[in-house]
Design a protein around this motif. Structure first.
Motif, short mmCIF file in Angstrom:
data_model
loop_
_atom_site.label_atom_id
_atom_site.label_comp_id
_atom_site.label_asym_id
_atom_site.label_seq_id
_atom_site.Cartn_x
_atom_site.Cartn_y
_atom_site.Cartn_z
N ASP A 81 0.80 -1.21 0.00
CA ASP A 81 0.00 0.00 0.00
C ASP A 81 0.85 1.28 0.00
O ASP A 81 0.31 2.38 -0.02
CB ASP A 81 -0.94 0.01 1.21
N ALA A 82 2.17 1.14 -0.02
CA ALA A 82 3.05 2.31 0.01
C ALA A 82 2.99 3.07 -1.32
O ALA A 82 2.80 2.48 -2.38
CB ALA A 82 4.48 1.87 0.30
N ASN A 83 3.16 4.36 -1.23
CA ASN A 83 3.14 5.21 -2.42
C ASN A 83 4.57 5.51 -2.87
O ASN A 83 5.08 6.60 -2.66
CB ASN A 83 2.40 6.52 -2.14
N CYS B 59 7.57 5.59 -5.99
CA CYS B 59 7.62 6.11 -7.35
C CYS B 59 7.33 5.04 -8.41
O CYS B 59 6.61 5.29 -9.36
CB CYS B 59 8.98 6.75 -7.61
N TRP B 60 7.91 3.85 -8.25
CA TRP B 60 7.80 2.79 -9.26
C TRP B 60 8.35 3.25 -10.60
O TRP B 60 8.02 2.71 -11.64
CB TRP B 60 6.36 2.34 -9.47
N SER C 214 7.09 8.58 -12.34
CA SER C 214 7.01 10.04 -12.32
C SER C 214 7.38 10.68 -13.66
O SER C 214 6.75 11.65 -14.07
CB SER C 214 7.88 10.61 -11.21
N ASN D 133 -0.19 10.47 -12.83
CA ASN D 133 0.85 10.17 -11.85
C ASN D 133 0.38 10.47 -10.44
O ASN D 133 0.59 9.68 -9.52
CB ASN D 133 2.13 10.95 -12.17
N ARG E 10 -2.28 5.73 -6.65
CA ARG E 10 -1.88 5.61 -5.26
C ARG E 10 -1.72 4.14 -4.89
O ARG E 10 -2.45 3.28 -5.39
CB ARG E 10 -2.93 6.24 -4.32
N GLY E 11 -0.78 3.86 -4.01
CA GLY E 11 -0.62 2.51 -3.47
C GLY E 11 -0.49 1.45 -4.54
O GLY E 11 0.28 1.59 -5.49
N ARG F 176 -0.23 1.95 -8.47
CA ARG F 176 1.04 2.28 -9.14
C ARG F 176 1.70 1.01 -9.68
O ARG F 176 2.16 0.97 -10.82
CB ARG F 176 1.97 3.04 -8.20
#
Length: 191
Positions: free
Chosen positions: A24-26, A28-29, A32, A41, A45-46, A49
């Motif tokens: 569930d972390a936001n 960058c993956w 951006s 972008n 969220r979570g 992404r």
């Protein structure tokens, strides 16, 4: 260490390098700059992404390359046609001409594998990937840190020295600054 750089076509391997420890972390993956819409972008969220990255990995061409030590994914380089990235409209990174270039904007090495020269393998692999897809040139937008230490969280753009070692030359200054260092536009002509 026998490093092989391959197209990023296996989502689990991309996840091993770019994914968060918590789903569930936001993080960058590496989206951006890859997404052309800043609205998309921000809206992702979570887990959404990671789901978007899974879609990109399934596309041809995929969004980058992965470095492997044996079968273990140990690094990532984002590389794609500039037209498919936010650099297509970036006001701080200039377009120097109308050449249909590819951009390399993120180089990431997993903890435990840093300091082994993997960034050089990743950049070379990104160039080979772009060349295989008939790119005319490859650009990068690294910091010009003049040998000074770059904060690890900001080192993803690479350094001017890294790009020069790969045969890139500086073609322009930019209005972008990262970690207090100016970013420069480096290019390697593939024609």
């Amino acid at each position: 260490m026998a490093i092989e750089v391959r197209p990023a076509t296996v989502f689990d391997d991309v996840c091993a390098v770019l994914g968060p420890k918590r789903p569930d972390a936001n993080v960058c993956w590496c989206l951006s700059y890859r997404l052309t819409s800043s609205k998309e972008n921000v809206a992702l969220r979570g887990p959404a992404r990671g789901e978007r990255v899974a879609q990109l990995v399934a596309e041809d061409p995929p969004p980058g390359v992965i470095a492997y030590d044996g079968e273990e994914p140990v690094g990532w380089a984002a590389v794609h046609p500039r037209a498919d990235t936010s650099f297509a409209r970036n006001r701080k990174i200039p377009h120097v001409d109308d050449v249909d270039v590819w951009s390399v904007w993120c180089i990431r090495v997993r903890p435990g594998h840093r300091g082994e020269g993997l960034s050089h393998h990743l950049l070379a692999g990104a160039v080979a990937f772009a060349r295989a897809h008939k790119a005319s040139a490859v650009e990068g937008y690294p910091v010009d840190n003049q040998g000074r230490k770059v904060d690890l969280t900001m080192a993803y753009v690479g350094t001017r020295a890294l790009f020069e070692a790969a045969g890139f030359t500086k073609v322009a200054d930019t209005d972008s600054v990262l970690n207090g260092f100016p970013r420069v536009l480096m290019r390697l002509d593939l024609r």
